[in-house]
Write an enzyme that holds these catalytic residues in place. Structure first.
Site, mmCIF file in Angstrom:
data_model
loop_
_atom_site.group_PDB
_atom_site.id
_atom_site.type_symbol
_atom_site.label_atom_id
_atom_site.label_comp_id
_atom_site.label_asym_id
_atom_site.label_seq_id
_atom_site.Cartn_x
_atom_site.Cartn_y
_atom_site.Cartn_z
ATOM 1 N N SER A 81 0.809 -1.232 0.148
ATOM 2 C CA SER A 81 0.096 -0.022 -0.120
ATOM 3 C C SER A 81 0.916 1.256 0.029
ATOM 4 C CB SER A 81 -0.849 -0.053 1.226
ATOM 5 O OG SER A 81 -1.478 1.120 1.523
ATOM 6 N N TYR A 135 -1.518 -1.173 10.008
ATOM 7 C CA TYR A 135 -1.758 -1.537 8.698
ATOM 8 C C TYR A 135 -0.681 -1.163 7.807
ATOM 9 C CZ TYR A 135 -3.821 -1.554 4.083
ATOM 10 O OH TYR A 135 -3.720 -1.642 2.470
#
Length: 245
Positions: free
Chosen positions: A140, A153
């Protein structure tokens, strides 16, 4: 890599980016294993779409955090199609909040699925992927952007980027490439959940192309990496985010 008679496993392939990748690879001619954890109906729908376009696909239920389940998924792929050539590590969850407020469950669930899961699949793939294969890990762009509330995350995704480069070197002599794709804000259920319209609008304007990415945008990048034109790209992180960073 010639696509003829090649087989791809797509983890988290029932929805969002994973579904788009599975569908795209099926249309490209790959046999596809559509992995899911709990969304069997959605996974079957992806298989039906692949088959409707002339491709071959089967579903495989497996929690990627369970190493035994991962091995069974590879067994299924080998039984159905004779072997595995491509692994797409897409399965993931995202739970946002300040680090100081993160509880054990929030931390452990993201580490189990986002980090332990790809470790489980990569260590099996390192032994069982056929020569000249491809591994693509979904990271990401927040691993580089370091947005507030994304701490756990982003940490799991940063670790995946490091593992990508290391495994690329460890696969020396096999013709196997290992890369990561790091999407920016993409219009999926995972991204949109819990965000206000104002936040979504702000993030959609953060890149020079001034829009959210689509699952198909990311699937296009993955298709390049696993296809013949991506053969010379190895150990890299491709930030598919419209120029956000």
């Amino acid at each position: 890599m010639s696509i003829q008679n090649k087989t791809a496993i797509v983890t988290g392939g029932s929805r969002g980016i994973g579904a788009a990748i599975a569908t795209r690879l099926g249309k490209e001619g790959f046999n596809v294993i559509v992995n899911y954890a709990g969304s069997e109906v959605a996974a079957e729908k992806v298989v039906a779409e692949i088959e409707a376009s002339g491709g071959k696909a089967v579903v495989a239920q497996a929690d990627v955090a369970d190493s035994a389940a991962v091995k069974r998924m590879f067994d299924l792929a080998e039984s159905a199609f004779g072997g595995v050539d491509v692994l797409i590590n897409n399965a993931g969850i995202m739970k946002l909040g300040p680090l100081a407020q993160a509880d054990d469950a929030q931390i452990e669930s993201q580490i189990d699925i986002n980090l332990k899961g790809p470790i489980n699949t990569m260590r099996v793939a390192a032994k069982r992927l056929r020569n000249d294969g491809r591994i693509v890990n979904l990271s990401s762009s927040v691993a580089a952007l370091k947005f507030e509330t994304y701490g756990i995350y982003a940490a799991t995704k940063g670790a995946i980027e490091v593992l990508t480069g290391i495994l690329a070197k460890e696969m020396r002599g096999r013709g196997v490439t290992v890369n990561a794709v790091a999407p920016g804000p993409t219009g999926t259920e995972l991204f949109l959940d819990g965000k206000s319209d104002a936040v979504i609008e702000k993030l959609s304007k953060a890149n020079p192309l001034e829009r959210l990415g689509t699952p198909e945008d990311i699937a296009n990048v993955v298709a390049f990496l696993v296809g013949p034109d991506g053969a010379w790209v190895n150990g890299q992180v491709l930030r598919a985010n419209g120029g956000m960073i």
